[in-house]
Design a protein around this motif. Structure first.
Motif, PDB file in Angstrom:
ATOM      1  N   ILE A 149       0.838  -1.203   0.000  1.00  0.00           N
ATOM      2  CA  ILE A 149       0.000   0.000   0.000  1.00  0.00           C
ATOM      3  C   ILE A 149       0.875   1.257   0.000  1.00  0.00           C
ATOM      4  CG2 ILE A 149      -1.638   1.331   1.387  1.00  0.00           C
ATOM      5  CD1 ILE A 149      -2.863  -1.382   2.224  1.00  0.00           C
ATOM      6  N   ALA A 150       1.951   1.248   0.788  1.00  0.00           N
ATOM      7  CA  ALA A 150       2.853   2.407   0.838  1.00  0.00           C
ATOM      8  C   ALA A 150       3.550   2.614  -0.506  1.00  0.00           C
ATOM      9  CB  ALA A 150       3.881   2.221   1.952  1.00  0.00           C
ATOM     10  N   LEU A 151       3.960   1.528  -1.154  1.00  0.00           N
ATOM     11  CA  LEU A 151       4.603   1.631  -2.459  1.00  0.00           C
ATOM     12  C   LEU A 151       3.641   2.200  -3.497  1.00  0.00           C
ATOM     13  CD1 LEU A 151       7.091   1.049  -4.216  1.00  0.00           C
ATOM     14  CD2 LEU A 151       6.113  -1.216  -4.630  1.00  0.00           C
ATOM     15  N   ALA A 152       2.405   1.732  -3.488  1.00  0.00           N
ATOM     16  CA  ALA A 152       1.405   2.256  -4.424  1.00  0.00           C
ATOM     17  C   ALA A 152       1.143   3.735  -4.160  1.00  0.00           C
ATOM     18  CB  ALA A 152       0.109   1.456  -4.311  1.00  0.00           C
ATOM     19  N   ALA A 153       1.073   4.131  -2.894  1.00  0.00           N
ATOM     20  CA  ALA A 153       0.858   5.540  -2.562  1.00  0.00           C
ATOM     21  C   ALA A 153       2.055   6.384  -2.989  1.00  0.00           C
ATOM     22  CB  ALA A 153       0.607   5.697  -1.061  1.00  0.00           C
ATOM     23  N   LEU A 154       3.264   5.852  -2.856  1.00  0.00           N
ATOM     24  CA  LEU A 154       4.461   6.563  -3.278  1.00  0.00           C
ATOM     25  C   LEU A 154       4.471   6.770  -4.788  1.00  0.00           C
ATOM     26  CD1 LEU A 154       7.293   7.690  -2.515  1.00  0.00           C
ATOM     27  CD2 LEU A 154       8.156   5.401  -2.992  1.00  0.00           C
ATOM     28  N   ILE A 155       4.151   5.735  -5.537  1.00  0.00           N
ATOM     29  CA  ILE A 155       4.101   5.854  -6.996  1.00  0.00           C
ATOM     30  C   ILE A 155       3.026   6.845  -7.407  1.00  0.00           C
ATOM     31  CG2 ILE A 155       3.544   4.603  -9.115  1.00  0.00           C
ATOM     32  CD1 ILE A 155       4.974   2.186  -7.885  1.00  0.00           C
ATOM     33  N   TRP A 156       1.865   6.771  -6.774  1.00  0.00           N
ATOM     34  CA  TRP A 156       0.798   7.728  -7.090  1.00  0.00           C
ATOM     35  C   TRP A 156       1.239   9.157  -6.798  1.00  0.00           C
ATOM     36  CZ3 TRP A 156      -1.832  11.167  -3.978  1.00  0.00           C
ATOM     37  CH2 TRP A 156      -2.899  11.821  -4.578  1.00  0.00           C
ATOM     38  N   GLY A 157       1.908   9.364  -5.667  1.00  0.00           N
ATOM     39  CA  GLY A 157       2.365  10.699  -5.305  1.00  0.00           C
ATOM     40  C   GLY A 157       3.397  11.239  -6.273  1.00  0.00           C
ATOM     41  N   ILE A 158       4.310  10.392  -6.695  1.00  0.00           N
ATOM     42  CA  ILE A 158       5.315  10.818  -7.673  1.00  0.00           C
ATOM     43  C   ILE A 158       4.649  11.197  -8.985  1.00  0.00           C
ATOM     44  CG2 ILE A 158       7.222   9.978  -9.105  1.00  0.00           C
ATOM     45  CD1 ILE A 158       8.170   8.388  -6.660  1.00  0.00           C
ATOM     46  N   GLU A 159       3.687  10.391  -9.411  1.00  0.00           N
ATOM     47  CA  GLU A 159       2.984  10.701 -10.654  1.00  0.00           C
ATOM     48  C   GLU A 159       2.152  11.978 -10.509  1.00  0.00           C
ATOM     49  OE1 GLU A 159       0.021   8.603 -13.898  1.00  0.00           O
ATOM     50  OE2 GLU A 159       0.549   7.550 -12.061  1.00  0.00           O
ATOM     51  N   TRP A 160       1.507  12.165  -9.377  1.00  0.00           N
ATOM     52  CA  TRP A 160       0.666  13.341  -9.142  1.00  0.00           C
ATOM     53  C   TRP A 160       1.493  14.629  -9.139  1.00  0.00           C
ATOM     54  CZ3 TRP A 160       0.196  16.636  -4.778  1.00  0.00           C
ATOM     55  CH2 TRP A 160      -0.916  17.471  -4.814  1.00  0.00           C
TER      56      TRP A 160
END
Length: 58
Positions: free
Chosen positions: A30-41
């Motif tokens: 979940i943390a990895l997915a949130a990190l990837i989403w944040g980088i993309e955002w």
């Protein structure tokens, strides 16, 4: 109203909870997915890693 299958699943989890390693794994994913989403955002995701949509031909 809750489905009876969910009650059975909750009772199974209460009797045999997941291990600490499994819980850490789930939170890590979940943390990895949130990190990837944040980088993309934020716009830091590289263009080469972005899939482009191919238009459909009708």
């Amino acid at each position: 109203m809750m489905n009876p299958i969910w009650l059975l699943r909750m009772s199974k989890w209460a009797r045999n909870p997941p291990s600490a390693a499994r819980v850490k794994l789930v939170f890590g994913v979940i943390a990895l997915a949130a990190l990837i989403w944040g980088i993309e955002w934020m716009g830091w995701w590289p263009d080469w890693a972005t899939a482009e949509r191919i238009p459909r031909k009708l």
